[in-house]
Design a protein around this motif. Structure first.
Motif, PDB file in Angstrom:
ATOM      1  N   ARG A   1      22.361 -53.609 -14.929  1.00 60.02           N
ATOM      2  CA  ARG A   1      22.096 -52.467 -15.807  1.00 60.02           C
ATOM      3  C   ARG A   1      20.758 -52.603 -16.526  1.00 60.02           C
ATOM      4  O   ARG A   1      20.577 -52.079 -17.599  1.00 60.02           O
ATOM      5  N   GLU A   2      19.817 -53.311 -15.933  1.00 61.37           N
ATOM      6  CA  GLU A   2      18.579 -53.577 -16.646  1.00 61.37           C
ATOM      7  C   GLU A   2      17.450 -52.608 -16.318  1.00 61.37           C
ATOM      8  O   GLU A   2      16.344 -52.771 -16.801  1.00 61.37           O
ATOM      9  N   THR A   3      17.719 -51.587 -15.508  1.00 60.04           N
ATOM     10  CA  THR A   3      16.672 -50.640 -15.148  1.00 60.04           C
ATOM     11  C   THR A   3      16.789 -49.381 -15.992  1.00 60.04           C
ATOM     12  O   THR A   3      17.834 -48.746 -16.052  1.00 60.04           O
ATOM     13  N   ASN A   4      15.697 -49.015 -16.618  1.00 59.06           N
ATOM     14  CA  ASN A   4      15.631 -47.818 -17.439  1.00 59.06           C
ATOM     15  C   ASN A   4      15.384 -46.624 -16.513  1.00 59.06           C
ATOM     16  O   ASN A   4      14.354 -46.529 -15.856  1.00 59.06           O
ATOM     17  N   ARG A   5      16.317 -45.694 -16.452  1.00 56.78           N
ATOM     18  CA  ARG A   5      16.223 -44.548 -15.532  1.00 56.78           C
ATOM     19  C   ARG A   5      15.070 -43.613 -15.886  1.00 56.78           C
ATOM     20  O   ARG A   5      14.505 -42.981 -15.008  1.00 56.78           O
TER      21      ARG A   5
ATOM     22  N   TRP B   1       2.863 -49.425 -13.318  1.00 57.25           N
ATOM     23  CA  TRP B   1       2.258 -50.184 -14.419  1.00 57.25           C
ATOM     24  C   TRP B   1       2.610 -49.677 -15.818  1.00 57.25           C
ATOM     25  O   TRP B   1       2.821 -50.500 -16.716  1.00 57.25           O
ATOM     26  N   PRO B   2       2.671 -48.364 -16.088  1.00 61.59           N
ATOM     27  CA  PRO B   2       2.993 -47.952 -17.466  1.00 61.59           C
ATOM     28  C   PRO B   2       4.328 -48.516 -17.959  1.00 61.59           C
ATOM     29  O   PRO B   2       4.422 -48.987 -19.099  1.00 61.59           O
ATOM     30  N   ALA B   3       5.335 -48.494 -17.128  1.00 58.62           N
ATOM     31  CA  ALA B   3       6.633 -49.047 -17.528  1.00 58.62           C
ATOM     32  C   ALA B   3       6.554 -50.560 -17.683  1.00 58.62           C
ATOM     33  O   ALA B   3       7.140 -51.140 -18.602  1.00 58.62           O
ATOM     34  N   PHE B   4       5.807 -51.210 -16.800  1.00 63.16           N
ATOM     35  CA  PHE B   4       5.663 -52.657 -16.869  1.00 63.16           C
ATOM     36  C   PHE B   4       4.898 -53.062 -18.134  1.00 63.16           C
ATOM     37  O   PHE B   4       5.298 -53.998 -18.826  1.00 63.16           O
ATOM     38  N   ALA B   5       3.842 -52.345 -18.443  1.00 66.45           N
ATOM     39  CA  ALA B   5       3.035 -52.671 -19.621  1.00 66.45           C
ATOM     40  C   ALA B   5       3.801 -52.450 -20.919  1.00 66.45           C
ATOM     41  O   ALA B   5       3.560 -53.136 -21.907  1.00 66.45           O
TER      42      ALA B   5
ATOM     43  N   VAL C   1      11.507 -55.698 -16.966  1.00 68.88           N
ATOM     44  CA  VAL C   1      11.525 -57.136 -17.181  1.00 68.88           C
ATOM     45  C   VAL C   1      12.392 -57.737 -16.089  1.00 68.88           C
ATOM     46  O   VAL C   1      13.566 -57.415 -15.960  1.00 68.88           O
ATOM     47  N   GLY C   2      11.802 -58.586 -15.285  1.00 65.66           N
ATOM     48  CA  GLY C   2      12.525 -59.210 -14.195  1.00 65.66           C
ATOM     49  C   GLY C   2      12.164 -58.583 -12.852  1.00 65.66           C
ATOM     50  O   GLY C   2      11.526 -57.537 -12.773  1.00 65.66           O
ATOM     51  N   THR C   3      12.598 -59.263 -11.802  1.00 65.85           N
ATOM     52  CA  THR C   3      12.214 -58.826 -10.463  1.00 65.85           C
ATOM     53  C   THR C   3      12.939 -57.566 -10.009  1.00 65.85           C
ATOM     54  O   THR C   3      12.339 -56.712  -9.363  1.00 65.85           O
TER      55      THR C   3
ATOM     56  N   GLY D   1       7.354 -58.866 -11.337  1.00 61.92           N
ATOM     57  CA  GLY D   1       8.455 -59.146 -12.251  1.00 61.92           C
ATOM     58  C   GLY D   1       8.738 -60.612 -12.487  1.00 61.92           C
ATOM     59  O   GLY D   1       9.618 -60.966 -13.267  1.00 61.92           O
ATOM     60  N   ARG D   2       8.017 -61.509 -11.816  1.00 62.10           N
ATOM     61  CA  ARG D   2       8.271 -62.943 -11.948  1.00 62.10           C
ATOM     62  C   ARG D   2       7.469 -63.610 -13.058  1.00 62.10           C
ATOM     63  O   ARG D   2       7.456 -64.827 -13.163  1.00 62.10           O
TER      64      ARG D   2
END
Length: 192
Positions: free
Chosen positions: A35-39, A101-105, A110-112, A168-169
């Motif tokens: 459940r770690e992915t933001n839709r 990238w926007p979501a990652f930044a 968080v995570g792979t 994600g690593r």
């Protein structure tokens, strides 16, 4: 005109949407236990991926036409190879990375697993939009074009998953994993 559009749509469904959708469904299914992915960010990555696919199609055509490389694509073997390796591959992989990238930044990925899932959906949208533009502007697609699109679809999606894994690593959130930039460059060249 109507039959050309119908054939283009049918070709797009068979060569792009069906394999891309199946691959996206599989990746989503495998990741659904977490459940770690933001839709919301997944939707943003998908939308940016589609915009990137359309942008890549028209930008590639413009650059090839302005540079004169488009006239030599069928005759010279070295020119299309250099265009693919030096421009098309990095451009397309860069636009897919830009979609994630926007979501990652913002530390939403968080995570792979979230990174792979976002990159997969961004790539699916990218491929679907780019191939739709290709088929709609090419008139009646030949067997060669259809086979190229059918082969390119899973390759583009799976190659994006490789760099997304290392994205994600990272040891800290919003920091890519070690070797990410080298792998991304390798994927961009392999994509070309």
């Amino acid at each position: 005109m109507a039959t050309t559009i119908a054939l283009g749509l049918l070709a797009w469904l068979a060569t792009t949407l069906a394999p891309a959708g199946a691959l996206a469904w599989l990746v989503t299914r495998l990741a659904s236990r977490r459940r770690e992915t933001n839709r919301t960010w997944l939707l943003v990555a998908t939308t940016l991926g589609a915009a990137g696919g359309m942008s890549a199609f028209f930008l590639e055509r413009l650059v090839l036409r302005v540079s004169g490389a488009r006239d030599h694509l069928a005759t010279a073997a070295l020119l299309p190879l250099l265009a693919a390796l030096g421009f098309i591959g990095p451009l397309e992989e860069g636009l897919k990375l830009l979609a994630v990238w926007p979501a990652f930044a913002r530390r939403a990925l968080v995570g792979t697993v979230p990174c792979i899932l976002s990159a997969t959906w961004a790539s699916v949208a990218f491929v679907a939009a780019r191939h739709a533009a290709t088929l709609l502007t090419s008139g009646r697609p030949g067997v060669r074009e259809l086979v190229a699109l059918a082969v390119a679809t899973p390759c583009q999606i799976l190659l994006s998953g490789t760099w997304a894994y290392l994205l994600g690593r990272g040891a800290r959130p919003a920091t890519p994993g070690r070797g990410f930039f080298a792998l991304w460059a390798g994927v961009a060249i392999a994509h070309g």
